[in-house]
Scaffold this motif. Structure first.
Motif, PDB file in Angstrom:
ATOM      1  N   ARG A  13      -1.272  -4.267   5.213  1.00 52.83           N
ATOM      2  CA  ARG A  13      -1.162  -2.809   5.250  1.00 52.83           C
ATOM      3  C   ARG A  13      -2.479  -2.154   4.841  1.00 52.83           C
ATOM      4  NH1 ARG A  13       3.881  -4.232   2.990  1.00 52.83           N
ATOM      5  NH2 ARG A  13       3.229  -3.633   0.869  1.00 52.83           N
ATOM      6  N   PHE A  16      -5.086  -2.398   7.758  1.00 48.40           N
ATOM      7  CA  PHE A  16      -4.879  -1.516   8.911  1.00 48.40           C
ATOM      8  C   PHE A  16      -4.665  -0.062   8.512  1.00 48.40           C
ATOM      9  CE2 PHE A  16      -3.382  -5.744  10.387  1.00 48.40           C
ATOM     10  CZ  PHE A  16      -4.380  -5.954  11.333  1.00 48.40           C
ATOM     11  N   GLN A  18      -2.460   1.351   6.579  1.00 46.51           N
ATOM     12  CA  GLN A  18      -1.086   1.818   6.390  1.00 46.51           C
ATOM     13  C   GLN A  18      -0.727   1.723   4.908  1.00 46.51           C
ATOM     14  OE1 GLN A  18       0.831  -0.968   8.957  1.00 46.51           O
ATOM     15  NE2 GLN A  18       0.181   0.059  10.838  1.00 46.51           N
ATOM     16  N   THR A  20       0.416   2.988   1.136  1.00 48.31           N
ATOM     17  CA  THR A  20       1.257   3.929   0.394  1.00 48.31           C
ATOM     18  C   THR A  20       0.816   3.939  -1.066  1.00 48.31           C
ATOM     19  OG1 THR A  20       2.912   2.264  -0.217  1.00 48.31           O
ATOM     20  CG2 THR A  20       3.185   3.373   1.926  1.00 48.31           C
ATOM     21  N   ASP A  23       1.664   0.723  -2.616  1.00 50.28           N
ATOM     22  CA  ASP A  23       0.704  -0.343  -2.308  1.00 50.28           C
ATOM     23  C   ASP A  23      -0.480  -0.301  -3.272  1.00 50.28           C
ATOM     24  OD1 ASP A  23       2.082  -1.458  -0.182  1.00 50.28           O
ATOM     25  OD2 ASP A  23       1.199  -0.069   1.267  1.00 50.28           O
TER      26      ASP A  23
END
Length: 243
Positions: A13, A16, A18, A20, A23
């Protein structure tokens, strides 16, 4: 503890974009999980090897994300999340520290980038696992360290890709040429040191032989004096000379 597969999914994640807030919190927790292992290795290097390492207990979030995006590697496979650096005088000391480090950490892995440089970068990386976390120790000679510092400085000017085979070709060629000259210089210095050691051994052998010769001379003098004092009635043999 978070599993490797969970770490790698988080890494994907991050790679790329993506990402949050969860994360980022998990990544920070993952980074901090290296601190204890890092401190154990640093303490051992200082106390048991008598060296003065520098380093960082956790790679920055930005550096981790950049590495994930630059290289085809999983987050759990990054070996320099936490790392230290030791700079020594020359190749001979470097080799000795490698041997000492392996005695201290018998399961350590050695990545020798002197014979096979990585984009002209020369050093030895020692990888040791403590409590399930890999700590990387960069071991450089003085000349290798100067080259790495110059390369790092130039990468700020010409872009980080300079360290990984990119950047202006003429700058890369200069770094590669300098790296090659360092290898030659260090090889010459090592040969000189070996010659000195060999000469030292020869001198010690000469001194020992000279001492033996002096003892033999004294024995011969004693034997000759004994012969000089012989009387006609004396029955003597070769044993008298060696007595």
């Amino acid at each position: 503890m978070v599993s490797s597969s969970q770490i790698d999914r988080m890494g994907d994640r991050l790679r790329f974009g993506q990402v949050t807030d969860d994360d980022l919190r998990e990544l920070d927790a993952y980074r901090q999980s290296f601190v204890g292992a890092y401190e154990t290795v640093i303490s051992s290097i200082r106390q048991d090897l008598g060296l003065k390492p520098t380093g960082r207990p956790a790679k920055s979030t930005t550096s981790i994300v950049d590495k994930l995006r630059r290289e085809s590697i999983r987050l759990s496979q990054i070996q320099d999340i936490a790392g230290a650096r030791v700079v020594v005088e020359d190749l001979q000391v470097q080799d000795q520290v490698i041997a000492d480090f392996v005695r201290l950490f018998p399961l350590a892995s050695i990545v020798d980038r002197r014979a096979a440089p990585s984009y002209a970068y020369r050093a030895v990386h020692l990888l040791v696992q403590v409590s399930g976390r890999t700590i990387e120790v960069q071991l450089r000679s003085r000349l290798q360290h100067v080259w790495a510092e110059v390369s790092e400085g130039l990468s700020v000017v010409f872009g980080v890709n300079l360290k990984y085979g990119g950047g202006p070709p003429d700058v890369r060629q200069l770094l590669e040429r300098a790296s090659g000259l360092i290898a030659i210089a260090e090889g010459v210095n090592t040969n000189i040191a070996l010659l000195r050691e060999q000469n030292r051994s020869v001198l010690m052998s000469i001194e020992a032989t000279t001492a033996d010769a002096r003892v033999l001379e004294e024995q011969l003098v004693s034997s000759l004096r004994l012969i000089a004092n012989l009387k006609p009635s004396h029955h003597w043999s070769a044993d008298d000379i060696s007595s």
